[in-house]
Enzyme design. Structure first.
Site, PDB file in Angstrom:
ATOM      1  N   GLU A 194      49.880  32.333  36.861  1.00  0.00           N
ATOM      2  CA  GLU A 194      50.287  31.824  35.543  1.00  0.00           C
ATOM      3  C   GLU A 194      49.138  31.169  34.799  1.00  0.00           C
ATOM      4  O   GLU A 194      49.196  30.956  33.600  1.00  0.00           O
ATOM      5  CB  GLU A 194      51.427  30.819  35.714  1.00  0.00           C
ATOM      6  CG  GLU A 194      52.733  31.525  36.081  1.00  0.00           C
ATOM      7  CD  GLU A 194      53.765  30.594  36.685  1.00  0.00           C
ATOM      8  OE1 GLU A 194      53.684  29.369  36.446  1.00  0.00           O
ATOM      9  OE2 GLU A 194      54.638  31.105  37.413  1.00  0.00           O
ATOM     10  N   ASP A 220      36.645  39.967  41.163  1.00  0.00           N
ATOM     11  CA  ASP A 220      36.120  39.099  42.222  1.00  0.00           C
ATOM     12  C   ASP A 220      36.469  37.624  41.976  1.00  0.00           C
ATOM     13  O   ASP A 220      36.418  36.809  42.888  1.00  0.00           O
ATOM     14  CB  ASP A 220      34.602  39.265  42.314  1.00  0.00           C
ATOM     15  CG  ASP A 220      34.229  40.717  42.576  1.00  0.00           C
ATOM     16  OD1 ASP A 220      34.867  41.325  43.456  1.00  0.00           O
ATOM     17  OD2 ASP A 220      33.337  41.248  41.889  1.00  0.00           O
ATOM     18  N   GLY A 221      36.803  37.293  40.721  1.00  0.00           N
ATOM     19  CA  GLY A 221      37.087  35.901  40.370  1.00  0.00           C
ATOM     20  C   GLY A 221      38.318  35.366  41.081  1.00  0.00           C
ATOM     21  O   GLY A 221      38.372  34.190  41.449  1.00  0.00           O
ATOM     22  N   GLU A 225      38.783  32.173  43.751  1.00  0.00           N
ATOM     23  CA  GLU A 225      39.850  31.155  43.752  1.00  0.00           C
ATOM     24  C   GLU A 225      40.503  31.051  45.126  1.00  0.00           C
ATOM     25  O   GLU A 225      40.705  29.955  45.656  1.00  0.00           O
ATOM     26  CB  GLU A 225      40.948  31.556  42.762  1.00  0.00           C
ATOM     27  CG  GLU A 225      40.693  31.159  41.348  1.00  0.00           C
ATOM     28  CD  GLU A 225      41.995  31.184  40.539  1.00  0.00           C
ATOM     29  OE1 GLU A 225      43.058  30.913  41.116  1.00  0.00           O
ATOM     30  OE2 GLU A 225      41.921  31.473  39.341  1.00  0.00           O
ATOM     31  N   ARG A 318      36.177  41.831  27.199  1.00  0.00           N
ATOM     32  CA  ARG A 318      36.998  42.051  28.398  1.00  0.00           C
ATOM     33  C   ARG A 318      37.989  43.203  28.265  1.00  0.00           C
ATOM     34  O   ARG A 318      38.246  43.930  29.205  1.00  0.00           O
ATOM     35  CB  ARG A 318      37.719  40.726  28.682  1.00  0.00           C
ATOM     36  CG  ARG A 318      38.828  40.749  29.649  1.00  0.00           C
ATOM     37  CD  ARG A 318      39.266  39.337  29.938  1.00  0.00           C
ATOM     38  NE  ARG A 318      38.251  38.631  30.705  1.00  0.00           N
ATOM     39  CZ  ARG A 318      38.055  38.784  32.011  1.00  0.00           C
ATOM     40  NH1 ARG A 318      38.803  39.620  32.677  1.00  0.00           N
ATOM     41  NH2 ARG A 318      37.128  38.112  32.644  1.00  0.00           N
ATOM     42  N   GLY A 533      30.764  36.042  40.073  1.00  0.00           N
ATOM     43  CA  GLY A 533      31.099  36.368  38.680  1.00  0.00           C
ATOM     44  C   GLY A 533      31.767  35.226  37.935  1.00  0.00           C
ATOM     45  O   GLY A 533      32.118  35.365  36.762  1.00  0.00           O
ATOM     46  N   GLU A 534      31.955  34.080  38.591  1.00  0.00           N
ATOM     47  CA  GLU A 534      32.586  32.923  37.946  1.00  0.00           C
ATOM     48  C   GLU A 534      31.515  31.917  37.569  1.00  0.00           C
ATOM     49  O   GLU A 534      30.614  31.635  38.366  1.00  0.00           O
ATOM     50  CB  GLU A 534      33.573  32.249  38.903  1.00  0.00           C
ATOM     51  CG  GLU A 534      34.763  33.093  39.253  1.00  0.00           C
ATOM     52  CD  GLU A 534      35.663  33.338  38.066  1.00  0.00           C
ATOM     53  OE1 GLU A 534      36.252  32.375  37.561  1.00  0.00           O
ATOM     54  OE2 GLU A 534      35.764  34.505  37.616  1.00  0.00           O
TER      55      GLU A 534
HETATM   56  P1  ADP Z   1      37.652  40.053  35.967  1.00  0.00           P
HETATM   57  O1  ADP Z   1      36.948  40.917  36.929  1.00  0.00           O
HETATM   58  O2  ADP Z   1      38.364  40.835  34.937  1.00  0.00           O
HETATM   59  O3  ADP Z   1      36.736  39.005  35.428  1.00  0.00           O
HETATM   60  P2  ADP Z   1      38.664  38.049  37.744  1.00  0.00           P
HETATM   61  O4  ADP Z   1      39.439  38.289  38.972  1.00  0.00           O
HETATM   62  O5  ADP Z   1      37.229  37.755  37.906  1.00  0.00           O
HETATM   63  O6  ADP Z   1      38.817  39.300  36.778  1.00  0.00           O
HETATM   64  O7  ADP Z   1      39.393  36.887  36.976  1.00  0.00           O
HETATM   65  C1  ADP Z   1      38.908  36.395  35.755  1.00  0.00           C
HETATM   66  C2  ADP Z   1      39.350  34.964  35.582  1.00  0.00           C
HETATM   67  O8  ADP Z   1      40.751  34.857  35.385  1.00  0.00           O
HETATM   68  C3  ADP Z   1      39.037  34.067  36.759  1.00  0.00           C
HETATM   69  O9  ADP Z   1      38.320  32.965  36.281  1.00  0.00           O
HETATM   70  C4  ADP Z   1      40.390  33.610  37.249  1.00  0.00           C
HETATM   71  O10 ADP Z   1      40.328  32.310  37.784  1.00  0.00           O
HETATM   72  C5  ADP Z   1      41.190  33.639  35.977  1.00  0.00           C
HETATM   73  N1  ADP Z   1      42.649  33.708  36.085  1.00  0.00           N
HETATM   74  C6  ADP Z   1      43.418  34.013  37.155  1.00  0.00           C
HETATM   75  N2  ADP Z   1      44.726  34.032  36.809  1.00  0.00           N
HETATM   76  C7  ADP Z   1      44.787  33.705  35.486  1.00  0.00           C
HETATM   77  C8  ADP Z   1      45.856  33.540  34.548  1.00  0.00           C
HETATM   78  N3  ADP Z   1      47.126  33.752  34.881  1.00  0.00           N
HETATM   79  N4  ADP Z   1      45.538  33.223  33.270  1.00  0.00           N
HETATM   80  C9  ADP Z   1      44.247  33.034  32.899  1.00  0.00           C
HETATM   81  N5  ADP Z   1      43.189  33.168  33.744  1.00  0.00           N
HETATM   82  C10 ADP Z   1      43.462  33.499  35.015  1.00  0.00           C
HETATM   83 MG    MG Z   2      35.305  38.174  37.168  1.00  0.00          MG
END
Ligand code: ADP
Ligand code: MG
Length: 560
Positions: A194, A220-221, A225, A318, A533-534
């Site tokens: 969420e 990977d983000g 987490e 994105r 990637g964060e």
């Molecule tokens: P991408 O590869 O598209 O960047 P990620 O898995 O790295 O995808 O996630 C991108 C970001 O989204 C991360 O910082 C993660 O913590 C965050 N995130 C996870 N769930 C949610 C959510 N429900 N709403 C907003 N951000 C979120």
């Molecule tokens: Mg990412």
């Protein structure tokens, strides 16, 4: 005359193509015969004259001793018993590779159906096939070979990031992943996150023993987490061995790209799902990072310079998925910024003894033991001797002091390190405190960098390598760096192109070193630093690898 030559060439090509086809078909028949020749484990013939034969490596359906269909057990997705008006059927769902001469092998769905004369026999056969297929996969691909395989349905907690990638993760999961998991008979608890941080807080308390694996449907983000949530648990040492599967529905899918590359599978959501269903477990490295705002854990990547800027600045694109990196790359190359700072690292082949004494020497309060030999338990290096040095003491005895940052923050409030009351995690004996100079056996490079990218895996993103030498769980940090004054814009375009093929490490301005720990100290006040990637708070940071501390689902051959 020209026309004749053209036709001659065409005919010759046709012959070559046909010849190649014949060779492949003969090779396939020979390979099939070889495994088909193995003696059956069991067989059953129904009243219609069809039989099902279970062999060591495959399951076959025969009619009057002639094969009418077969699938390799390692390609079995799942087995179902169906009872309808026309009787009891056993359906074996497979996902084998289909050979194509001029195209890489793609997997596709197939099924074998055989009637049974009773429910009970069909149920018995269902279990037999599932167990044998899991055995085959375990022997070939599983690095741990824990318990005897059973036919029990696998249980997963699936975490979906609805904003990952192009924002279609939920839809992709429902339409492309769930159907395959259903065929595999998996039981899934699905959680759509969420908010950013939801998965991390959930991991702090979730009953990890209730599932066989955590499935991450994002980039990977979300893995970042999950790993940070797990490492905040008091039982982190056991919790971090929870198996993690990953689906490439984010825009940065470095872990999934690396796993599929190592498994020699095409990069696709279906293949990633199949790799999860196979259930083979491989090791994954975890790194402790000391940042200006406390300890973080990561598994894959760290970046400073052009790659980090591309990753974060392209966030605004994105919606176009992985293509965002191309737009980001063009704009960052045209800008061509230099990134001054200091890169330090502990070479991979540095002797353990030297490392310990040089870390210990630089600790004001420490009194290093003379023979501080390390032992490796569960991938965590722990000293055999107790010492007062917080860098080398075991987390078992004094967990709150194993983190370098605790005393660091007290000694130097300007560093602003978050002091958690409960600091958990493995000890980091190779690193000094972040406010102190690096130990004497580290290498230091002061420069204006173009890029520093650090990876423990082969890929930075799908179709974008850090180094082909790395593989998930290799236990080594691969540090790639390039200095700004040695690279032109044209070099950078070439670099990006060659990173796509993975042969960039041969370029003369690209340096690659293997390390156990590293530190990056940017000279500027602001900028971008990333872990997996964060973005992390900007400032000095350092990290040490804990080889094979975590576990991941990956269908690749075992390495010695
Ligand atoms: P991408 O590869 O598209 O960047 P990620 O898995 O790295 O995808 O996630 C991108 C970001 O989204 C991360 O910082 C993660 O913590 C965050 N995130 C996870 N769930 C949610 C959510 N429900 N709403 C907003 N951000 C979120
Ligand atoms: Mg990412």
């Amino acid at each position: 005359m020209i026309e004749f030559e053209k036709y001659k060439l065409l005919i010759r090509n046709l012959y070559i193509t046909r010849l190649l086809n014949y060779i492949t078909i003969i090779a396939e028949i020979m390979a099939k015969d070889e495994s088909a020749g193995s003696s059956p484990i069991d067989s059953y013939e129904n009243s219609n004259g069809y039989s099902i034969v279970l062999k060591n490596e495959r399951v076959e359906i025969l009619r009057e001793q002639k094969e009418v269909g077969s699938v390799l057990l390692e390609d079995v997705l799942g087995v179902h018993q169906v009872t309808q008006d026309d009787g009891v059927k056993l359906v074996v769902h497979g996902f084998p590779k289909t050979k194509k001469i001029f195209r890489s092998e793609a997997r596709s769905l197939m099924k074998l159906v055989v009637h049974f004369d009773s429910d009970n026999t069909a149920e018995e056969w269902k279990k037999k096939i599932i167990v044998q297929s899991r055995k085959v996969i375990q022997e070939k691909y599983d690095w741990y070979q824990g318990k005897e395989p059973s036919a029990d349905p696998r249980k997963y907690l699936v975490l979906i990031n609805p904003v990952g990638g192009k924002g279609k993760a939920v839809h992709i999961f429902r339409t492309q992943v769930q159907p395959l998991l259903n065929l595999a008979g998996a039981e899934c608890q699905v959680v759509v996150t969420e908010y950013a941080g939801h998965a991390q807080s959930m991991m702090k308390t979730f009953d990890l023993s209730s599932v066989d694996a955590l499935i991450i449907a994002s980039g990977d983000g979300l893995l970042f987490e999950v790993v940070n949530g797990i490492m905040e648990r008091p039982d982190w040492e056991n919790a971090i061995t929870t198996t993690i599967g990953i689906l490439p529905v984010g825009s940065g899918n470095a872990l999934c790209a690396s796993l599929l590359y190592e498994a020699e599978e095409e990069f696709s959501v279906a293949n990633a799902t199949f790799q999860i269903i196979c259930g083979a477990v491989a090791p994954m490295d975890v790194l402790t990072a000391n940042t200006v705002e406390g300890t973080k854990y990561f598994c894959l990547l760290a970046a400073f310079g052009i790659i980090a800027d591309i990753d974060i600045e392209s966030e605004k694109y994105r919606r176009i998925g992985e293509l965002r990196f191309i737009f980001g790359a063009i704009s960052c190359i045209l800008r061509k910024k230099a990134y001054p700072g200091k890169l330090s690292y502990l070479p991979k082949d540095a002797k353990l003894q030297d490392t310990i004494s040089s870390v210990a020497d630089s600790q004001v309060t420490s009194s290093p033991k003379e023979d501080g030999e390390l032992v490796v338990t569960n991938g965590v290096e722990s000293p055999t001797n107790e010492t007062s040095d917080n860098c080398i003491e075991s987390h078992h005895e004094t967990p709150s002091k194993t983190n370098n940052d605790v005393s660091e923050a007290a000694a130097n409030p300007t560093v602003g390190i978050e002091v958690n009351s409960v600091q958990t995690g493995p000890p980091t004996p190779f690193m000094n405190k972040l406010s102190e100079p690096v130990p004497s056996n580290w290498v230091e490079i002061d420069a204006e960098f173009m890029n520093i990218s650090v990876a423990t895996i082969s890929h930075l993103a799908h179709d974008f390598f850090n180094t082909k030498q790395a593989y998930v769980g290799c236990g080594t940090i691969y540090l790639l760096y390039a200095e700004a004054n040695l690279t032109s814009r044209m070099d950078l375009f070439k670099l990006m192109d060659r990173m796509g093929k993975g042969n960039h490490t041969e370029m003369n301005f690209v340096n690659m070193v293997e390390a156990k720990a590293f530190r990056i100290e940017p000279s500027e006040k602001s900028g971008i630093l990333t872990l997996d990637g964060e973005m992390i708070p900007f400032g000095p940071f350092q990290a040490q690898i804990h080889p094979q501390l975590g576990r991941v689902l990956g269908r690749r051959l075992k390495r010695t």
